[in-house]
Enzyme design. Structure first.
Site, PDB file in Angstrom:
ATOM      1  N   CYS A   2       0.914  -1.057   0.062  1.00  0.00           N
ATOM      2  CA  CYS A   2      -0.035   0.037   0.212  1.00  0.00           C
ATOM      3  C   CYS A   2       0.908   1.237  -0.044  1.00  0.00           C
ATOM      4  O   CYS A   2       2.229   1.157   0.259  1.00  0.00           O
ATOM      5  CB  CYS A   2      -0.714   0.062   1.160  1.00  0.00           C
ATOM      6  SG  CYS A   2      -1.995  -1.222   1.317  1.00  0.00           S
ATOM      7  N   ARG A  29       1.257   2.183  -6.155  1.00  0.00           N
ATOM      8  CA  ARG A  29       1.534   1.187  -4.799  1.00  0.00           C
ATOM      9  C   ARG A  29      -0.016   0.704  -4.582  1.00  0.00           C
ATOM     10  O   ARG A  29       0.094  -0.304  -3.750  1.00  0.00           O
ATOM     11  CB  ARG A  29       2.168   1.998  -3.728  1.00  0.00           C
ATOM     12  CG  ARG A  29       3.371   2.409  -3.728  1.00  0.00           C
ATOM     13  CD  ARG A  29       3.892   2.894  -2.561  1.00  0.00           C
ATOM     14  NE  ARG A  29       4.300   2.030  -1.450  1.00  0.00           N
ATOM     15  CZ  ARG A  29       5.483   1.381  -1.578  1.00  0.00           C
ATOM     16  NH1 ARG A  29       6.414   1.679  -2.325  1.00  0.00           N
ATOM     17  NH2 ARG A  29       5.446   0.468  -0.790  1.00  0.00           N
ATOM     18  N   TRP A  72      -3.543  -1.424  -1.247  1.00  0.00           N
ATOM     19  CA  TRP A  72      -3.647  -2.516  -2.234  1.00  0.00           C
ATOM     20  C   TRP A  72      -4.125  -3.798  -1.024  1.00  0.00           C
ATOM     21  O   TRP A  72      -3.384  -4.157  -0.264  1.00  0.00           O
ATOM     22  CB  TRP A  72      -2.182  -2.832  -2.692  1.00  0.00           C
ATOM     23  CG  TRP A  72      -2.079  -4.259  -3.497  1.00  0.00           C
ATOM     24  CD1 TRP A  72      -1.727  -5.332  -2.597  1.00  0.00           C
ATOM     25  CD2 TRP A  72      -2.470  -4.613  -4.742  1.00  0.00           C
ATOM     26  NE1 TRP A  72      -1.631  -6.344  -3.553  1.00  0.00           N
ATOM     27  CE2 TRP A  72      -2.291  -5.866  -4.741  1.00  0.00           C
ATOM     28  CE3 TRP A  72      -2.934  -3.761  -5.828  1.00  0.00           C
ATOM     29  CZ2 TRP A  72      -2.143  -6.636  -5.952  1.00  0.00           C
ATOM     30  CZ3 TRP A  72      -3.201  -4.422  -6.814  1.00  0.00           C
ATOM     31  CH2 TRP A  72      -2.874  -5.673  -7.084  1.00  0.00           C
ATOM     32  N   ASN A  98       0.803   0.051   6.144  1.00  0.00           N
ATOM     33  CA  ASN A  98       1.301  -0.875   4.877  1.00  0.00           C
ATOM     34  C   ASN A  98       1.757  -1.988   5.390  1.00  0.00           C
ATOM     35  O   ASN A  98       2.839  -2.064   6.044  1.00  0.00           O
ATOM     36  CB  ASN A  98       2.253  -0.096   4.059  1.00  0.00           C
ATOM     37  CG  ASN A  98       2.929  -1.076   2.799  1.00  0.00           C
ATOM     38  OD1 ASN A  98       2.319  -2.001   2.209  1.00  0.00           O
ATOM     39  ND2 ASN A  98       3.943  -0.620   2.452  1.00  0.00           N
ATOM     40  N   GLY A  99       1.226  -3.283   5.165  1.00  0.00           N
ATOM     41  CA  GLY A  99       1.613  -4.393   5.744  1.00  0.00           C
ATOM     42  C   GLY A  99       0.603  -5.407   6.277  1.00  0.00           C
ATOM     43  O   GLY A  99      -0.730  -5.110   5.879  1.00  0.00           O
ATOM     44  N   GLU A 481       8.311 -20.381 -19.841  1.00  0.00           N
ATOM     45  CA  GLU A 481       8.200 -19.069 -19.046  1.00  0.00           C
ATOM     46  C   GLU A 481       9.553 -18.095 -19.474  1.00  0.00           C
ATOM     47  O   GLU A 481       9.236 -16.948 -19.755  1.00  0.00           O
ATOM     48  CB  GLU A 481       8.194 -19.103 -17.759  1.00  0.00           C
ATOM     49  CG  GLU A 481       8.241 -17.884 -16.779  1.00  0.00           C
ATOM     50  CD  GLU A 481       7.083 -16.881 -17.133  1.00  0.00           C
ATOM     51  OE1 GLU A 481       6.247 -17.098 -18.017  1.00  0.00           O
ATOM     52  OE2 GLU A 481       7.281 -15.717 -16.672  1.00  0.00           O
ATOM     53  N   LYS A 485       9.018 -14.595 -21.572  1.00  0.00           N
ATOM     54  CA  LYS A 485       9.528 -13.152 -20.928  1.00  0.00           C
ATOM     55  C   LYS A 485      10.605 -12.565 -22.158  1.00  0.00           C
ATOM     56  O   LYS A 485      10.396 -11.334 -22.357  1.00  0.00           O
ATOM     57  CB  LYS A 485      10.555 -13.489 -19.736  1.00  0.00           C
ATOM     58  CG  LYS A 485       9.944 -13.763 -18.314  1.00  0.00           C
ATOM     59  CD  LYS A 485       9.123 -12.832 -17.667  1.00  0.00           C
ATOM     60  CE  LYS A 485       7.683 -12.816 -18.379  1.00  0.00           C
ATOM     61  NZ  LYS A 485       6.687 -13.284 -17.602  1.00  0.00           N
ATOM     62  N   GLU A 488       8.316 -11.414 -25.297  1.00  0.00           N
ATOM     63  CA  GLU A 488       7.180 -10.192 -24.990  1.00  0.00           C
ATOM     64  C   GLU A 488       7.779  -8.969 -24.467  1.00  0.00           C
ATOM     65  O   GLU A 488       7.278  -7.915 -24.981  1.00  0.00           O
ATOM     66  CB  GLU A 488       6.220 -10.467 -23.612  1.00  0.00           C
ATOM     67  CG  GLU A 488       6.901 -10.333 -22.374  1.00  0.00           C
ATOM     68  CD  GLU A 488       5.620 -10.803 -21.350  1.00  0.00           C
ATOM     69  OE1 GLU A 488       4.629 -10.113 -21.563  1.00  0.00           O
ATOM     70  OE2 GLU A 488       5.855 -11.559 -20.301  1.00  0.00           O
ATOM     71  N   HIS A 504      12.856 -34.474 -31.503  1.00  0.00           N
ATOM     72  CA  HIS A 504      11.554 -34.760 -32.673  1.00  0.00           C
ATOM     73  C   HIS A 504      11.207 -33.654 -33.495  1.00  0.00           C
ATOM     74  O   HIS A 504      10.245 -33.396 -33.918  1.00  0.00           O
ATOM     75  CB  HIS A 504      10.376 -35.123 -31.497  1.00  0.00           C
ATOM     76  CG  HIS A 504      10.541 -36.260 -30.851  1.00  0.00           C
ATOM     77  ND1 HIS A 504      10.562 -37.132 -31.307  1.00  0.00           N
ATOM     78  CD2 HIS A 504      11.062 -36.265 -29.598  1.00  0.00           C
ATOM     79  CE1 HIS A 504      10.897 -38.375 -30.411  1.00  0.00           C
ATOM     80  NE2 HIS A 504      10.932 -37.758 -29.173  1.00  0.00           N
ATOM     81  N   LYS A 603      -1.563  -5.021 -19.533  1.00  0.00           N
ATOM     82  CA  LYS A 603      -1.414  -5.768 -18.275  1.00  0.00           C
ATOM     83  C   LYS A 603      -2.513  -6.858 -17.797  1.00  0.00           C
ATOM     84  O   LYS A 603      -2.187  -7.832 -17.471  1.00  0.00           O
ATOM     85  CB  LYS A 603      -1.072  -4.809 -17.026  1.00  0.00           C
ATOM     86  CG  LYS A 603      -0.785  -5.387 -15.668  1.00  0.00           C
ATOM     87  CD  LYS A 603       0.634  -5.891 -15.463  1.00  0.00           C
ATOM     88  CE  LYS A 603       0.744  -6.770 -14.324  1.00  0.00           C
ATOM     89  NZ  LYS A 603       1.839  -7.943 -14.780  1.00  0.00           N
TER      90      LYS A 603
HETATM   91  O1  M6R Z   1      -3.720 -11.338 -14.669  1.00  0.00           O
HETATM   92  P1  M6R Z   1      -3.325 -12.947 -15.262  1.00  0.00           P
HETATM   93  O2  M6R Z   1      -2.172 -13.526 -14.274  1.00  0.00           O
HETATM   94  O3  M6R Z   1      -4.286 -13.731 -15.279  1.00  0.00           O
HETATM   95  O4  M6R Z   1      -2.582 -12.614 -16.668  1.00  0.00           O
HETATM   96  C1  M6R Z   1      -2.336 -13.529 -17.447  1.00  0.00           C
HETATM   97  C2  M6R Z   1      -1.425 -13.325 -18.529  1.00  0.00           C
HETATM   98  O5  M6R Z   1      -2.122 -12.252 -19.301  1.00  0.00           O
HETATM   99  C3  M6R Z   1      -0.120 -12.766 -17.871  1.00  0.00           C
HETATM  100  O6  M6R Z   1       0.522 -13.760 -17.310  1.00  0.00           O
HETATM  101  C4  M6R Z   1       0.836 -12.312 -19.323  1.00  0.00           C
HETATM  102  O7  M6R Z   1       1.045 -13.715 -20.016  1.00  0.00           O
HETATM  103  C5  M6R Z   1       2.059 -11.750 -18.835  1.00  0.00           C
HETATM  104  N1  M6R Z   1       2.231 -10.545 -19.780  1.00  0.00           N
HETATM  105  C6  M6R Z   1       3.143 -12.467 -19.138  1.00  0.00           C
HETATM  106  O8  M6R Z   1       4.410 -11.698 -18.523  1.00  0.00           O
END
Ligand code: M6R
Length: 608
Positions: A2, A29, A72, A98-99, A481, A485, A488, A504, A603
């Site tokens: 927060c 925050r 938050w 905050n905590g 993953e 990263k 993206e 394969h 996001k």
């Molecule tokens: O908010 P969510 O965890 O449901 O989001 C899922 C995906 O949209 C999210 O993980 C996306 O793949 C990220 N940009 C990956 O870094």
């Protein structure tokens, strides 16, 4: 996480305006609710972000001092009633926090018995009543606050104000940051320096276990046990934006670097190590049902989906429950076979991802028990699932999910212990996992010591246009993953692949210009991955290996090696993902891209 902000001055500035302005700087925050209090004008609170609060605060909201908060949510829904500042029964003592106060339930019971009336579900409100209770005995604001601080367990960064002494504010820190701003005839308390910087560059950073008392002219720092702390203010040259990012260049880096703290926050109050048990309050209402279920379907998207794949391995191997993992976007349009003994478990940072949400709704329609592992309290998935586990990872601002992934894996490990101990998992095994979970934050810190080496490596490979990430068993989802990263945020081609699948097809792509990141921790499939590395080297492909500390063999064959500390096989992904997150970060930053806001992405994906 927060945001708190507090101000005391001589009256040349309007505290209301100073506080609202400061909250805007802290907005990143928390945006669940916002609130403000000045002794002269009282309190105003609202659900939503600071913009909502601004609409509600009248022009004449006067005062020489006051406190403000952005929430938050952790305990209690993000409603007006749960918004800070919280007060005691008389509206005399006000607090922003905050905590998490871990022992708030027992303290609340005691205070209710002593006649206190509570209005919210928040753990923070307990503290205001606790100070009130001590004030009855000591008649002294400072002494009462210190006595109350000694009774609470958990984390806090807080500011406390007493209507009877409006010029004086008390700050305290344990696990959540607190910065004091030292101005001319004015002082400030904040979660970071960003709201202080327009007023003064002189700051004092509090350390854990310290409290501070500020008035317009003075600031005094003590240790909780009473000794005085002498710390001269430092001048900071950060911009307000740099201060929000804790001095890091991007939110993504800040969030990766929060890894150790995030693990602690996800675990806090949830492990009983000596009994090898996990205590998950959010599942209490469905404990009996959980003992009867015979199948779990995990639904998620993107990074959360890869966390789900790790969860599948953990839950099947250690809890003995059949698990499937599905992309939300696929699940919702299939005709999945589900009955009342099935759990549909959503994993989502935002709690708003439409495909995951619709998958949960589909599961519900078909009679499943629905659960969530969600970071955002009060989000749609959190509300619509029957029960769940909150991550407590704090807001994630960078579009690339980093700390949420780490926290999702920790939550899945807790769920594995929880469900495992209901079934065949032995006390010894439960204890072993719990002990190792507790050791993870220190191991994550150790990985951060290699940050410089990872940065160099990202520079060395900056010319590559393609990357392959390989891993097997628990490292298989981490390979995907790692590739996600990289692609993206740096817009290059990166592919994940099971180390056993190379032969394969994907092996055909390998040549001297096509590097591979090989996840090769010393686990039960290490030798298999080692042989995949040999196959790549035989085709002159460059290899960056990720290995367990002490493995010298891999250095002989790989071009570069990154090391992670040893841990249990099922927990390895929690460590191994961090160098990959850092690698992707530095790789993209070197290209000059907007790491926090990659092109074409949002996001929270609330559309199909
Ligand atoms: O908010 P969510 O965890 O449901 O989001 C899922 C995906 O949209 C999210 O993980 C996306 O793949 C990220 N940009 C990956 O870094």
């Amino acid at each position: 996480m927060c945001g708190i902000f507090a101000y005391t001055g001589k009256g040349t500035k309007d505290a209301g305006k100073v506080l609202l302005h400061g909250l805007t700087a802290l907005e990143y925050r928390g945006y669940d609710s916002a609130g403000i209090y000045t002794p002269e004008s009282g309190s105003i609170k609202t659900p939503g972000a600071v913009a909502e609060l601004k609409k509600k605060v009248p022009k004449k909201f006067n005062g020489k001092s006051g406190i403000a908060h952005l929430r938050w949510a952790t305990h209690g829904e993000p409603t007006k009633i749960n918004a800070h500042p919280h007060s005691d029964c008389q509206g005399e003592l006000w607090i922003v926090h905050n905590g998490i106060i871990e022992n708030f339930k027992e303290l609340k019971e005691k205070l209710v018995k002593a006649g206190h009336t509570f209005v919210s579900e928040s753990d923070t409100e307990v503290f205001a009543h606790l100070v009130e209770e001590h004030m009855k005995k000591t008649k002294d604001f400072e002494k009462a606050a210190i006595a109350a601080l000694k009774e609470i367990r958990g984390t806090y960064g807080m500011a406390i104000q007493y209507k009877g002494e409006p010029e004086k504010l008390i700050a305290a820190r344990m696990g959540s940051p607190i910065v004091l701003g030292v101005g001319k005839h004015e002082h400030f308390i904040a979660s970071d320096a960003s709201p202080i910087l327009p007023h003064t560059k002189k700051v004092v950073f509090l350390e854990d276990g310290e409290i501070a008392v500020i008035t317009p002219e003075t600031h005094t720092v003590y240790k909780l046990e009473g000794s005085r702390v002498t710390r001269a203010p430092e001048e900071i040259e950060w911009s307000a934006e740099e201060a929000q990012k804790g001095g890091h260049e991007h939110f993504m880096l800040k969030e990766i670097m929060e890894g150790a703290e995030v693990i602690e926050n996800t675990l806090r109050g949830r492990l009983i190590p000596e009994k090898g048990l996990a205590k998950l309050g959010g599942l209490e209402g469905v404990t009996k049902k959980l003992a009867k279920i015979d199948r779990i379907i995990i639904v998620a998207c993107g990074t959360a989906y890869y966390a789900g794949l790790v969860g599948e391995y953990m839950l099947e191997e250690h809890a003995g429950i059949p698990v499937e993992v599905e992309l939300g976007s696929e699940f919702r349009y299939r005709k999945p076979v589900i009955n009342e003994k099935t759990i549909v478990l959503a994993i989502s940072q935002s709690g708003e991802t439409l495909d995951t949400l619709e998958a949960i709704r589909e599961g519900k329609r078909r009679g499943a028990l629905t659960l969530g592992i969600v970071n955002t309290v009060g989000s749609t998935i959190a509300r619509e699932t029957d029960a769940g586990v909150y991550n407590h990872a704090g807001p994630e601002i960078g579009v690339a999910s980093t700390k949420a992934f780490v926290s999702q894996l920790v939550a899945l490990a807790l769920l594995t212990i929880f469900l495992g101990r209901q079934r065949g998992m032995s006390l010894v095994e439960g204890k072993k996992i719990a002990k190792e979970l507790k050791a993870l934050p220190a191991k994550v810190q150790k990985i951060f010591e290699e940050k410089g080496a990872i940065e160099k490596l990202a520079r060395k490979y900056s010319g590559a246009r393609d990357f392959l990430f390989i891993g097997r068993k628990y490292s298989y989802p981490v390979a995907f993953e790692g590739a996600l990263k990289l692609k993206e945020i740096s817009y290059i081609h990166a592919e994940g692949c099971g180390a056993g699948e190379m032969k394969h097809g994907p092996l055909a792509m390998i040549d001297e210009k096509f590097p591979t990141v090989a996840l090769a921790p010393s686990d039960s499939v290490y030798e298999k991955v080692f042989s995949a590395i040999q196959q790549i080297k035989a085709r002159r492909g460059p290899v960056i290996a990720l290995a367990t500390e002490g493995n010298r063999e891999v250095e002989k064959i790989a071009d570069d090696v990154l090391y992670i500390p040893e841990t249990l096989e099922m927990l390895t992904p929690i460590l191994s993902v961090i160098p990959l997150q850092l690698f992707a970060y530095y790789f993209a930053r070197n290209k000059g891209y907007n790491v926090d806001r990659p092109r074409n992405l949002a996001k929270s994906v609330t559309v199909e």
